[in-house]
Design a protein around this motif. Sequence first.
Motif, short mmCIF file in Angstrom:
data_model
loop_
_atom_site.label_atom_id
_atom_site.label_comp_id
_atom_site.label_asym_id
_atom_site.label_seq_id
_atom_site.Cartn_x
_atom_site.Cartn_y
_atom_site.Cartn_z
N PHE A 221 -7.59 -10.88 15.34
CA PHE A 221 -7.46 -10.50 13.94
C PHE A 221 -7.32 -11.75 13.08
N GLU A 222 -7.97 -11.72 11.91
CA GLU A 222 -7.84 -12.85 11.00
C GLU A 222 -6.60 -12.68 10.13
N PHE A 223 -5.52 -13.30 10.52
CA PHE A 223 -4.28 -13.19 9.76
C PHE A 223 -4.41 -13.95 8.45
N THR A 224 -3.73 -13.46 7.41
CA THR A 224 -3.88 -14.09 6.09
C THR A 224 -2.90 -15.23 5.87
N GLY A 225 -1.86 -15.29 6.69
CA GLY A 225 -0.85 -16.35 6.55
C GLY A 225 -0.39 -16.77 7.93
N SER A 226 0.83 -17.25 8.00
CA SER A 226 1.28 -17.76 9.31
C SER A 226 2.11 -16.76 10.10
N MET A 227 2.45 -15.60 9.52
CA MET A 227 3.19 -14.59 10.27
C MET A 227 2.31 -13.98 11.36
N ARG A 228 2.92 -13.72 12.52
CA ARG A 228 2.24 -13.07 13.64
C ARG A 228 3.16 -12.01 14.23
N PRO A 229 2.60 -10.93 14.79
CA PRO A 229 3.44 -10.01 15.54
C PRO A 229 3.88 -10.69 16.83
N LEU B 245 8.77 -10.01 6.38
CA LEU B 245 9.05 -11.43 6.15
C LEU B 245 7.90 -12.11 5.40
N ASN B 246 8.25 -13.04 4.53
CA ASN B 246 7.28 -13.97 3.93
C ASN B 246 6.10 -13.23 3.31
N GLU B 247 4.87 -13.40 3.88
CA GLU B 247 3.70 -12.76 3.26
C GLU B 247 3.60 -11.27 3.59
N VAL B 248 4.52 -10.74 4.39
CA VAL B 248 4.50 -9.31 4.64
C VAL B 248 5.11 -8.60 3.42
N ILE B 249 4.31 -7.72 2.83
CA ILE B 249 4.71 -7.03 1.60
C ILE B 249 5.71 -5.92 1.91
N CYS B 250 5.42 -5.12 2.93
CA CYS B 250 6.30 -4.01 3.30
C CYS B 250 5.88 -3.46 4.66
N HIS B 251 6.74 -2.60 5.21
CA HIS B 251 6.45 -1.85 6.45
C HIS B 251 6.25 -2.73 7.67
N GLY B 252 6.91 -3.91 7.69
CA GLY B 252 6.90 -4.73 8.89
C GLY B 252 7.65 -4.04 10.02
N ILE B 253 7.13 -4.14 11.23
CA ILE B 253 7.72 -3.50 12.41
C ILE B 253 8.61 -4.51 13.13
N PRO C 239 -3.62 -4.68 12.33
CA PRO C 239 -4.18 -3.57 13.12
C PRO C 239 -3.12 -2.58 13.62
N ASP C 240 -1.84 -2.86 13.41
CA ASP C 240 -0.84 -1.84 13.77
C ASP C 240 -0.83 -0.70 12.74
N ASN C 241 -1.63 -0.86 11.69
CA ASN C 241 -1.77 0.14 10.61
C ASN C 241 -0.52 0.33 9.76
N TRP C 242 0.47 -0.51 9.90
CA TRP C 242 1.69 -0.45 9.09
C TRP C 242 1.88 -1.72 8.27
N THR C 243 1.92 -2.86 8.98
CA THR C 243 2.30 -4.11 8.34
C THR C 243 1.32 -4.47 7.22
N ALA C 244 1.83 -4.50 5.98
CA ALA C 244 0.99 -4.83 4.82
C ALA C 244 1.29 -6.26 4.41
N THR C 245 0.25 -7.09 4.28
CA THR C 245 0.46 -8.49 3.92
C THR C 245 -0.35 -8.86 2.67
N THR C 246 0.05 -9.95 2.04
CA THR C 246 -0.74 -10.46 0.91
C THR C 246 -2.08 -10.97 1.45
N VAL C 247 -3.10 -11.02 0.57
CA VAL C 247 -4.43 -11.43 1.02
C VAL C 247 -4.55 -12.94 1.17
#
Length: 382
Positions: free
Chosen positions: A86-94, A198-206, A343-351
């Motif tokens: 997956f092409e992550f938009t920032g440095s956060m990773r699951p 966290l950070n670039e995650v907007i909401c619904h981080g698992i 791809p977890d269909n929850w974690t929303a991040t900034t573009v």
Amino acid sequence: MSGTVACQSAKCPNGHPPSKLECPTCHKLGIQGSFFCGQECFKADCKSGQKSHKRVHDIVAPRKPLLDDPSISKSGDGTFNPFHNFEFTGSMRPVYPLSPRRIIPEHIKRPDYAESGEPTSEVKGAGRLRILTLEEQEKMRVACRLSREVLDIAASHVRPGITTDEIDAIVHEATIERNAYPSPLNYRDFPKSVCTSLNEVICHGIPDQRKLQEGDIINIDVSLYYDGFHGDVNATYPVGRIDDESKKLIRTTRECLDEAIKLCKPGFLIRDIGKTIEPIARANGCSVVRMYTGHGINELFHCTPYPPHYAKNKAIGMMKPGMTLTIEPMINIGSHWDLVHWPDNWTATTVDGKKSAQFEETLLITETGVEVLTAGKPMELL
Ligand code: MF3
Ligand code: CO
């Protein structure tokens, strides 16, 4: 996490004793901790083909081929990124694996989705505007006060080194200690008891095995179900020392929410909430997330009205005494309000990978104004 695991069956009749019988399907998929006290519980809850079990497989082990892919390398501590293509938009990773599903004691009253994952009553009733009786308002007061207590407990543990899964455990324990059900758990198949973003995650981080690092910002979103009603509250916290831009983002987001709350009273138009919020965000070089809104909240976790947080929206309706709703602006640094889901269909991040913050309160519209049901102590100055 090691040693013995409590029986994972949601309806274990034996009180969730330490269990040794492991689900072979889970084991093959690399899902840790699927242990049951006997065949009964295994069949009731984990046997492959069971719908709820399949969902857990799908969430915890998103795509089987991925896990067979030798390029999914587990790091020394056994953790791995399940979406390495997956092409992550920032440095956060699951940071997987997710921990085993946490247990709810039998005596705690559950919302309708607790077993099935489907909020049936919400799907049916979300469009009806609810005005609460005085007795129901009192129940909302209690659920919201408990939500705030749990959020404050979770927040007191924020420090470099703690994992978001450990925060989930703290929220889970504090919630069931209060004889409440953690509303996120299994809501539309959400696998954990709290959202940690966290950070670039907007909401619904698992919550997972990611350790908090100095300089992170973390939103903790607590919601719980007590005596038939949901409370919902969230806040964004610094982890150790953070940069000035992050401080400004957090201050701006809190101001957006506080200014919106000040205007709430009977007759105020739902669509005008965003008219207050967006100019504050813009004046501070930030943008307002458009894809997620506030919501009505009562016996249903989410229902009408759904106040957008951006200006020039066309939401209908006005505030009425006895209405309970949330306002929960998500504010991004910079001009990109759009979002990308993992791809977890929850974690929303900034573009663009820039940071995002959020604050949320549950409100009761009174005859003369508004009562902040989840109110806490004022935020310490950043
Ligand atoms: N607490 C979130 C809200 O503010 C909803 C989270 S749904 C979950 O509306 F399933 F992600 F928990
Ligand atoms: Co909410």
